[in-house]
Design a protein around this motif. Structure first.
Motif, PDB file in Angstrom:
ATOM      1  N   LEU A  81      -4.711   4.674 -15.655  1.00  0.00           N
ATOM      2  CA  LEU A  81      -5.752   4.870 -16.662  1.00  0.00           C
ATOM      3  C   LEU A  81      -6.764   5.922 -16.237  1.00  0.00           C
ATOM      4  O   LEU A  81      -7.436   6.512 -17.090  1.00  0.00           O
ATOM      5  N   PRO A  85      -7.305   8.189 -19.673  1.00  0.00           N
ATOM      6  CA  PRO A  85      -8.404   7.287 -20.033  1.00  0.00           C
ATOM      7  C   PRO A  85      -8.488   6.926 -21.509  1.00  0.00           C
ATOM      8  O   PRO A  85      -9.275   6.061 -21.881  1.00  0.00           O
ATOM      9  N   TRP A  91      -6.153  -0.159 -21.454  1.00  0.00           N
ATOM     10  CA  TRP A  91      -7.428  -0.804 -21.112  1.00  0.00           C
ATOM     11  C   TRP A  91      -7.412  -2.284 -21.494  1.00  0.00           C
ATOM     12  O   TRP A  91      -7.979  -3.124 -20.789  1.00  0.00           O
ATOM     13  N   ALA A 110     -13.485  -3.238 -18.618  1.00  0.00           N
ATOM     14  CA  ALA A 110     -12.242  -2.737 -19.215  1.00  0.00           C
ATOM     15  C   ALA A 110     -12.222  -2.998 -20.716  1.00  0.00           C
ATOM     16  O   ALA A 110     -11.842  -2.121 -21.507  1.00  0.00           O
ATOM     17  N   ARG A 113     -14.541  -0.645 -22.527  1.00  0.00           N
ATOM     18  CA  ARG A 113     -13.936   0.677 -22.693  1.00  0.00           C
ATOM     19  C   ARG A 113     -12.939   0.665 -23.857  1.00  0.00           C
ATOM     20  O   ARG A 113     -12.914   1.593 -24.676  1.00  0.00           O
ATOM     21  N   ALA A 114     -12.142  -0.400 -23.946  1.00  0.00           N
ATOM     22  CA  ALA A 114     -11.194  -0.522 -25.050  1.00  0.00           C
ATOM     23  C   ALA A 114     -11.914  -0.610 -26.393  1.00  0.00           C
ATOM     24  O   ALA A 114     -11.481  -0.014 -27.387  1.00  0.00           O
TER      25      ALA A 114
END
Length: 385
Positions: A81, A85, A91, A110, A113-114
């Motif tokens: 990742l 990214p 994620w 995580a 971020r998703a």
């Protein structure tokens, strides 16, 4: 190994010197030096010793393939990742994997971020973040986690996890009709057979309280999200519900995606009563080398099938303690404990706190036959080389 090679080289040179020097040394006329004999003797000794070692040694010069563990799989996914990214599914898988390993802060990051990548439209990201928050601090179900759960229900009204946690939040607030509505809808989604009686019991208890017949049973009485481990270990009662029970509701993509990426994902729903029960104790000789703050990892492996463990738990290091691992502790879809299976159970203390095994970590292990053996004792009595 390098030390051995150097010592062998020194001894070989010494042996050559003992033979060659006398042959090269100047002597009386009748005994002239024999340089060719010295050279041949040296060559035979050096080449012969090398050939004999190669033929007779049991040392493998090819590097051994390291067996995948949940920790190495997660670390590998995290490195991927870093290079990609914008991978939303990656994620999500990373968040589920960290949750499974009880690394809740990393799981929260995580999932955040998703959520940013999905623009707030991923129910999996929202409920994943809420679950990580709730399991690290149950009080979050009265604040941020509760808001995330409600947002997830707006995005996906049929999310099993969102409905379960949403019902738990409603019960905390005393909104019993809403809690019953969500449990009833969850039951209509046809959850696993081992989960249905638990949901029905919640509905019956809510009906009793609404009718004035007694208090409702706290959602997930088998273990609150903080007490329950990533695999549904029974813990203290709580009002938020068992995270393992919620995980069995079939949230979209909670297992299949993790398997395809080679990362440890959420555990599949338990379909059998297969379990492994062990009592872990620490040898007095290692008591000084094991810090109480170091986590204890318990793995179940199939010796005949290399790859990820069949089940894993991350626990606090206090001894002795009894641990039970079941099919709900599976880390990868398709790999789970089965009745009659001969497995190896490993208990390891991660002294550095790093989930990846390291030299010096105290460890103990034992063979186990699922369905035949009962409670088996494992003594952590040696360290990893």
């Amino acid at each position: 190994m390098m030390t051995f090679v150097l010592l062998a080289a020194v001894l070989t040179i010494a042996g050559v010197a003992l033979i060659a020097v006398p042959l090269l040394k100047k002597k009386p006329v009748e005994y002239s030096p024999a340089p060719w004999a010295a050279l041949i003797a040296a060559g035979v000794l050096m080449i012969g010793s090398a050939v004999l070692y190669v033929r007779l040694t049991n040392w493998s010069w090819s590097p051994k393939a390291t067996e995948d563990t949940p920790q190495t799989m997660v670390a590998r996914l995290a490195r991927r990742l870093e290079q990609n990214p914008d991978n939303l599914e990656g994620w999500l898988m990373l968040g589920r994997s960290y949750t499974q390993l009880q690394e809740f802060q990393l799981a929260t990051r995580a999932f955040q971020r998703a959520d940013r990548l999905a623009g707030g439209k991923s129910a999996d990201a929202l409920i994943g973040e809420a679950e990580a928050l709730a399991r690290s601090d149950e009080a979050e179900l009265d604040g941020r986690a509760a808001r995330l759960i409600e947002q997830a229900l707006v995005v996906d009204p049929n999310s099993g996890k969102a409905l379960f946690f949403g019902a738990a939040v409603a019960m905390r607030k005393g909104e019993l009709p809403l809690a019953k509505e969500r449990f009833t809808k969850l039951l209509a989604l046809d959850p696993p057979d081992n989960i249905k009686p638990l949901i029905q019991k919640q509905i019956d208890q809510i009906d009793q309280q609404m009718a004035g017949g007694g208090p409702a049973l706290a959602a997930g009485a088998a273990g609150g999200p903080r007490a329950a481990g990533p695999t549904g270990a029974a813990g203290s009662t709580g009002t938020a519900g068992s995270a393992a029970t919620a995980g069995s509701m079939g949230a979209a993509g909670s297992t299949g995606a993790a398997g395809s990426a080679g990362a440890a994902g959420a555990a599949p729903a338990a379909t059998t009563g297969a379990s492994v029960r062990i009592n872990v104790s620490l040898s007095p000789t290692l008591a000084q080398s094991a810090s109480g703050s170091s986590p204890l990892f318990v793995f179940v492996r199939d010796p005949s099938r290399p790859g990820p463990p069949l089940a894993v738990k991350r626990l606090e290091s206090h001894f002795p303690q009894t641990v039970e691992l079941t099919t709900s502790d599976s880390m990868v879809p398709g790999r789970a404990i089965a009745a009659g299976q001969k497995v190896q159970v490993v208990a390891r203390i991660a002294r550095s706190g790093n989930p990846v095994g390291a030299s010096g970590d105290p460890i103990g292990e034992s063979a186990y036959q699922v369905g035949r053996d009962g409670l088996v004792n494992i003594v952590i009595d040696h360290v990893m080389p």
